[in-house]
Design an enzyme around this catalytic site. Structure first.
Site, PDB file in Angstrom:
ATOM      1  N   ARG A 103       0.805  -1.226   0.000  1.00 50.50           N
ATOM      2  CA  ARG A 103       0.000   0.000   0.000  1.00 50.50           C
ATOM      3  C   ARG A 103       0.840   1.279   0.000  1.00 50.50           C
ATOM      4  NH1 ARG A 103      -2.672  -3.977   1.584  1.00 50.50           N
ATOM      5  NH2 ARG A 103      -0.723  -4.481   2.561  1.00 50.50           N
ATOM      6  N   THR A 104       1.809   1.359   0.917  1.00 50.82           N
ATOM      7  CA  THR A 104       2.517   2.636   1.076  1.00 50.82           C
ATOM      8  C   THR A 104       3.321   2.943  -0.175  1.00 50.82           C
ATOM      9  OG1 THR A 104       2.634   2.100   3.414  1.00 50.82           O
ATOM     10  CG2 THR A 104       3.974   3.943   2.662  1.00 50.82           C
ATOM     11  N   LYS A 108      25.488  -6.208  -2.683  1.00 52.19           N
ATOM     12  CA  LYS A 108      26.964  -6.239  -2.664  1.00 52.19           C
ATOM     13  C   LYS A 108      27.488  -5.616  -1.383  1.00 52.19           C
ATOM     14  CE  LYS A 108      26.798  -4.949  -7.495  1.00 52.19           C
ATOM     15  NZ  LYS A 108      27.150  -3.778  -8.319  1.00 52.19           N
ATOM     16  N   ARG A 149      11.284   3.891   3.852  1.00 53.85           N
ATOM     17  CA  ARG A 149      10.789   2.901   4.835  1.00 53.85           C
ATOM     18  C   ARG A 149      11.970   2.101   5.353  1.00 53.85           C
ATOM     19  NH1 ARG A 149       5.736  -1.179   4.614  1.00 53.85           N
ATOM     20  NH2 ARG A 149       4.730   0.781   5.151  1.00 53.85           N
ATOM     21  N   HIS A 166       4.364   5.698  11.585  1.00 53.18           N
ATOM     22  CA  HIS A 166       4.000   5.626  10.172  1.00 53.18           C
ATOM     23  C   HIS A 166       3.097   6.837   9.918  1.00 53.18           C
ATOM     24  CE1 HIS A 166       3.120   4.199   6.271  1.00 53.18           C
ATOM     25  NE2 HIS A 166       2.786   2.946   6.525  1.00 53.18           N
TER      26      HIS A 166
HETATM   27  N1   CP Z   1      -0.529  -0.071   5.717  1.00 55.48           N
HETATM   28  C1   CP Z   1       0.725  -0.340   5.255  1.00 55.48           C
HETATM   29  O1   CP Z   1       1.709   0.294   5.657  1.00 55.48           O
HETATM   30  O2   CP Z   1       0.783  -1.323   4.315  1.00 55.48           O
HETATM   31  P1   CP Z   1       2.100  -1.743   3.523  1.00 55.48           P
HETATM   32  O3   CP Z   1       3.041  -2.371   4.536  1.00 55.48           O
HETATM   33  O4   CP Z   1       1.636  -2.695   2.474  1.00 55.48           O
HETATM   34  O5   CP Z   1       2.720  -0.498   2.951  1.00 55.48           O
END
Ligand code: CP
Length: 298
Positions: free
Chosen positions: A51-52, A79, A100, A128
């Site tokens: 999603r993100t 590497k 992330r 998040h």
């Molecule tokens: N909600 C969320 O962060 O989903 P993902 O881990 O798929 O990005």
């Protein structure tokens, strides 16, 4: 006031910053505008995402911009290249970076290394921020307000970074009562407990929800990848769903394990897929506001 140079924690945002982001996101739902033509967003992901990553990509495309994506597989990380060097390289090819990380505690440093506006797309079990903004946007759509709400947070609140950010966001709005319903090993981190109006053990989920009469139930997944010996499970059974107020909305940041069975998706109170779609306008708002602040946009 938010400096718009980075978004690593929701604690950078005031109530009015959040209201402005949600208002800009609403304007993109009504009227998408290609404000970011010629701009490039770097999606730098050191942990899996559906999603993100994809909603940031969709958001930048809808804004008329372009996206380059880093995942460790197939990159020079195999590497032995460091995360630091990877961020500096990728961000150097872009106008804004989305990062992330699978660990908490480094995202501030990574954002500073980027040298362009940087957004935390989830750092370990910490935060998040953009997920909490899309959660707030969804609650606003459903209830027409972000205040005077009763919210039950269900599941893994120890490692659930989306909960940590959303609780902080909702604590800025008056009259909200936030309750946690968790396995005993997965309660909120001690430093966040002041936000709770009450805590229930997940064994008493049905009784808890009957007492709380929530406007929102926010379910989470057990973060198996982060568990350090703890165990936990919880399932929202149909009987529990049936007993919730008709105006209640059940959110989940997804992915899910078995917390909400797919056969409950047709219930109008269960809205995780609508919630996930809101990631696009909300991320369009965050990207465009940050680039605009850098005078990158007209
Ligand atoms: N909600 C969320 O962060 O989903 P993902 O881990 O798929 O990005």
């Amino acid at each position: 006031m938010w400096d718009r140079n980075s978004l690593v924690s929701v604690t950078q945002l005031s109530r009015s910053d959040i209201e402005e982001i949600l208002s800009v996101a609403s304007s993109f739902v009504r009227e998408p505008r290609e404000l970011c033509k010629g701009k490039i967003l770097a999606n730098i992901f050191f942990e899996p995402s559906t999603r993100t990553e994809k909603s940031f990509q969709s958001a930048m495309y809808r804004l008329g911009g372009q996206v380059l994506t880093h995942k460790d597989a197939g990159s020079s990380r195999e590497k032995g290249e460091t995360k630091e060097d990877t961020i500096r390289i990728l961000a150097g090819y872009a106008d804004i970076a989305v990062i992330r990380d699978d660990e908490e505690g480094q995202i501030m440093r990574y954002a500073a290394l980027a040298g362009v506006p940087a957004i935390n797309a989830g750092d370990g079990s910490n935060e998040h921020p953009t997920q909490s903004l899309l959660d707030a946007f969804t609650i606003m759509q459903e209830h027409g307000r972000l205040e005077n709400l009763r919210i039950a947070f269900l599941g893994d609140l120890k490692y659930g970074r989306t909960v940590h950010s959303l609780m902080k966001v909702l604590s800025l709005f008056p009259g909200n009562e936030m309750y946690s319903i968790t396995p005993s090993s997965l309660t909120l981190p001690a430093e966040m407990r002041f936000i709770e109006a009450g805590h229930y053990d997940v064994e008493n989920m049905e009784k808890a929800l009957n007492e709380i009469k929530p406007d929102v139930v926010y379910c989470t997944r057990v973060q198996k990848e982060r568990l350090k010996g703890e165990k936990g499970s919880y399932i929202m059974h149909r009987e529990i769903l049936e007993a919730l107020p008709t105006t209640c909305r059940v959110l989940h940041p997804l992915p899910r394990s078995n917390e909400i069975n797919a056969d409950m998706d047709s219930d109008p109170r269960v809205i995780p897929f609508k919630q996930a779609r809101n990631g696009v306008p909300v991320r369009m708002a965050v990207i465009s506001m940050m680039l605009k602040a850098k005078k990158e946009l007209e």
